[in-house]
Design a protein around this motif. Structure first.
Motif, PDB file in Angstrom:
ATOM      1  N   SER A 102      42.577  44.263  51.839  1.00  0.00           N
ATOM      2  CA  SER A 102      43.033  44.068  50.474  1.00  0.00           C
ATOM      3  C   SER A 102      41.932  44.472  49.508  1.00  0.00           C
ATOM      4  O   SER A 102      40.757  44.493  49.872  1.00  0.00           O
ATOM      5  CB  SER A 102      43.401  42.594  50.257  1.00  0.00           C
ATOM      6  N   PRO A 103      42.275  44.811  48.260  1.00  0.00           N
ATOM      7  CA  PRO A 103      41.261  45.265  47.299  1.00  0.00           C
ATOM      8  C   PRO A 103      40.469  44.118  46.701  1.00  0.00           C
ATOM      9  O   PRO A 103      40.140  44.147  45.516  1.00  0.00           O
ATOM     10  CB  PRO A 103      42.114  45.985  46.253  1.00  0.00           C
ATOM     11  N   SER A 104      40.184  43.114  47.465  1.00  0.00           N
ATOM     12  CA  SER A 104      39.392  41.994  46.981  1.00  0.00           C
ATOM     13  C   SER A 104      37.924  42.404  46.932  1.00  0.00           C
ATOM     14  O   SER A 104      37.469  43.248  47.685  1.00  0.00           O
ATOM     15  CB  SER A 104      39.574  40.784  47.891  1.00  0.00           C
ATOM     16  N   PHE A 428      33.219  35.923  46.818  1.00  0.00           N
ATOM     17  CA  PHE A 428      34.478  36.620  47.109  1.00  0.00           C
ATOM     18  C   PHE A 428      35.434  36.367  45.950  1.00  0.00           C
ATOM     19  O   PHE A 428      35.688  35.215  45.583  1.00  0.00           O
ATOM     20  CB  PHE A 428      35.085  36.100  48.411  1.00  0.00           C
ATOM     21  N   THR A 429      35.962  37.437  45.385  1.00  0.00           N
ATOM     22  CA  THR A 429      36.943  37.316  44.301  1.00  0.00           C
ATOM     23  C   THR A 429      38.280  37.842  44.807  1.00  0.00           C
ATOM     24  O   THR A 429      38.441  39.048  45.013  1.00  0.00           O
ATOM     25  CB  THR A 429      36.498  38.116  43.067  1.00  0.00           C
ATOM     26  N   PRO A 430      39.241  36.956  45.021  1.00  0.00           N
ATOM     27  CA  PRO A 430      40.533  37.414  45.584  1.00  0.00           C
ATOM     28  C   PRO A 430      41.385  38.125  44.548  1.00  0.00           C
ATOM     29  O   PRO A 430      41.237  37.929  43.340  1.00  0.00           O
ATOM     30  CB  PRO A 430      41.193  36.099  46.000  1.00  0.00           C
ATOM     31  N   THR A 431      42.238  38.999  45.031  1.00  0.00           N
ATOM     32  CA  THR A 431      43.245  39.630  44.205  1.00  0.00           C
ATOM     33  C   THR A 431      44.605  39.310  44.787  1.00  0.00           C
ATOM     34  O   THR A 431      44.721  39.000  45.975  1.00  0.00           O
ATOM     35  CB  THR A 431      43.054  41.147  44.168  1.00  0.00           C
ATOM     36  N   PRO A 432      45.657  39.351  44.001  1.00  0.00           N
ATOM     37  CA  PRO A 432      46.987  39.003  44.505  1.00  0.00           C
ATOM     38  C   PRO A 432      47.388  39.877  45.674  1.00  0.00           C
ATOM     39  O   PRO A 432      47.040  41.048  45.722  1.00  0.00           O
ATOM     40  CB  PRO A 432      47.894  39.235  43.293  1.00  0.00           C
TER      41      PRO A 432
END
Length: 432
Positions: A102-104, A428-432
C-alpha cells in the motif's frame, strides 16, 4: 517476546537459512545464554527446534528485490518458512506471492537514548506522548518520553529499581503502574507508579509473589489485575491491586499456569480474555470475571501460539489473535465463546512482533527478526478478514513496539539487532 530464547531464535534461523554469518551468531548467542543462565532460569519455558530439510532451507532463502516507487522504499519479502504445524488442525497456507504494498509512508525519526530490547515497556500516555522504560541488555531503571509534536525524546525520572519484562498498566487517572519483572537480583515483587505530570515515581504495595513475564490489565472499576508469570516455575495465581488502598489482594487462580508474552484483552462486558503463552496447553483460552473473581475456560484457539503472538480487540467486539509458526490468524467472538479462522498472515515471522489498532479500525502488524533487513508490515481489515502488505520499515530490523499516536500515525520503537545495542524509531503513516 521473551528474553529466555535468544539462542533458540538464532538456532531456528541457522537451521532455516544455514549461512556462515548465522554460525557466528549461534556461537555468540550461546555465550550470551551461558553468561545469563542464573537470570533466565526462573521461567520454565518450552523450547522448540523446528525440523528443516535441505530443500526447505533452500526454499527459505530470502530473495529480496528493492524497488523505489515515488520515493518510498518497498522490500519484497520471501514466502513463509516451512515446517510442521504444532497441533493437529491444518494451518492455513500463507500466500506465497505478496500483493503490491500500500502507498503508506514510513520515515525515520530520532531514536530513544538506548535500545531497551523486548524486555522494555512502551506505554501511550493520556496526553499523546509515549513513555519508554526499563528493559535493556542489562536491565535499566531509566525512562524517557517521546513527544510527537517535536518528534524527539526526553529523559524523565528513573524507577527505584531496574526492571525487564514487568507488568505495566496505565491507570484511569493517567498514571502508569509498573509491577514485578526481573533484574540481576532475579524476579521482583516491587511495584512503582509513574506520574507523567511530575515525571516522578512513587512506590506502592508489593505483589504477593515475585512475577517475571506476568501480564496485567486495567479493570473497569479502576483496579489492576496481575496474573501468571514465572519465577522457579509457571504460575496460575492472580491478584488485584486496589488504587484506593495501594494494596494487592489474591483472587481466583487461572485454569492453567502460564506466562507471557500474553496480551490480555478487556472485553466490553469487563471480563478479561487471556490465551496462549508459555503453558502446558498453548491453545487454552480463559476468561476472568472481576465480579466473581473466578476464571473459566472459553473454548480453545484453533492454533497454538507460544512466543510469536499478539492480540487486539476489534471495534466489533471480536478479538484478533495472530502470529505463531506457521503464521495463523483467528478471531474470538465473546458473544458465542467461539474461535474462527481468519485469513493467514502473508508470511511467517520468527519473533519480535508488534501490533496496534489504527484510527480507522484496521490493525497494523510489524515483525522483524533478521539483521540488516527492514521489517515487513501488514494490515488486517476486519471487514474482509484479510491481510494486505503495508511495505517495510526504512531501516528497523528488530521491532520492540508499535504505538498509535494522536494524529493516527504509529510510532515504531525498534533496533538494528537482537542484542539491544542500536536504538531506532520510525513513524508509519497509514493511507486508506
Amino acid at each position: 517476546m521473551t528474553e529466555f530464547r535468544p539462542l533458540d531464535r538464532v538456532l531456528h534461523a541457522y537451521l532455516a537459512e544455514g549461512v556462515d554469518e548465522l554460525a557466528d551468531r549461534v556461537l555468540e548467542a550461546a555465550l550470551i545464554q551461558i553468561d545469563h543462565t542464573n537470570q533466565r532460569r526462573h521461567l520454565l519455558a518450552t523450547w522448540r527446534f523446528p525440523t528443516m530439510t535441505t530443500q526447505t532451507r533452500v526454499a527459505a532463502a530470502a530473495v529480496i528485490g528493492v524497488l523505489a516507487v515515488g520515493g518510498v522504499l518497498y522490500v519484497l519479502r520471501p514466502g513463509p518458512s516451512v515446517g510442521p504445524p504444532l497441533v493437529s488442525p491444518s494451518a492455513p497456507t500463507a500466500t506465497q506471492t505478496l500483493p503490491a504494498a500500500s502507498p503508506s509512508a514510513w520515515r525515520v525519526v530520532g531514536p530513544s537514548s538506548v535500545d531497551r530490547g523486548v524486555g522494555g515497556i512502551t506505554m501511550a500516555l493520556q496526553d499523546g506522548r509515549v513513555l519508554l522504560l526499563g528493559g535493556g541488555k542489562v536491565p535499566l531503571s531509566t525512562a524517557e518520553i517521546y513527544d510527537p509534536t517535536t518528534t524527539s525524546w526526553k529523559a524523565t525520572g528513573s524507577m527505584a529499581v531496574s526492571r525487564s519484562y514487568p507488568v505495566a498498566v496505565r491507570l484511569a487517572d493517567g498514571r502508569v503502574l509498573v509491577a514485578g519483572g526481573s533484574n540481576q537480583s532475579g524476579a521482583l515483587d516491587t511495584v512503582e507508579i509513574f506520574d507523567p505530570a511530575a515525571g516522578t515515581w512513587t512506590s506502592t504495595g508489593r505483589m504477593s509473589v515475585a512475577r517475571l513475564q506476568a501480564f496485567g490489565a486495567l479493570l473497569a472499576d479502576g483496579r489492576v489485575l496481575a496474573a501468571g508469570g514465572g519465577n522457579d516455575g509457571l504460575k496460575a495465581t492472580a491478584e488485584i491491586w486496589d488504587p484506593a488502598a495501594g494494596t494487592w489482594t489474591a483472587t481466583g487462580n487461572m485454569t492453567i499456569a502460564r506466562a507471557g508474552p500474553i496480551a490480555p484483552i478487556v472485553l466490553a462486558d469487563g471480563r478479561v480474555l487471556v490465551v496462549g503463552g508459555f503453558s502446558d496447553d498453548q491453545r487454552a483460552a480463559e476468561l476472568f470475571d472481576p465480579a466473581s473473581g473466578k476464571w473459566s475456560a472459553t473454548g480453545k484457539a484453533l492454533f497454538p501460539k507460544q512466543d510469536e503472538q499478539t492480540a487486539v480487540e476489534l471495534r466489533d467486539g471480536r478479538v484478533l489473535y495472530f502470529g505463531g509458526q506457521p503464521a495463523t490468524a483467528e478471531t474470538y467472538n465473546p458473544a458465542t465463546s467461539t474461535w474462527s479462522a481468519a485469513d493467514g498472515l502473508l508470511a511467517t515471522h520468527l519473533d519480535y512482533l508488534a501490533s496496534t489498532v489504527l484510527a480507522d479500525g484496521r490493525v497494523l502488524f510489524v515483525a522483524g527478526g533478521k539483521a540488516a533487513t527492514p521489517a515487513p508490515a501488514e494490515i488486517f481489515d476486519p471487514a474482509t478478514n484479510t491481510w494486505s502488505s503495508a511495505g517495510t520499515t526504512v531501516v528497523a530490523s528488530y521491532i520492540r513496539s508499535a504505538t498509535l499516536l494522536p494524529d493516527g500515525s504509529v510510532l515504531i520503537v525498534a533496533g538494528t539487532d537482537s542484542n539491544a545495542a542500536n536504538p531506532l524509531a520510525e513513524i508509519f503513516t497509514p493511507t486508506p
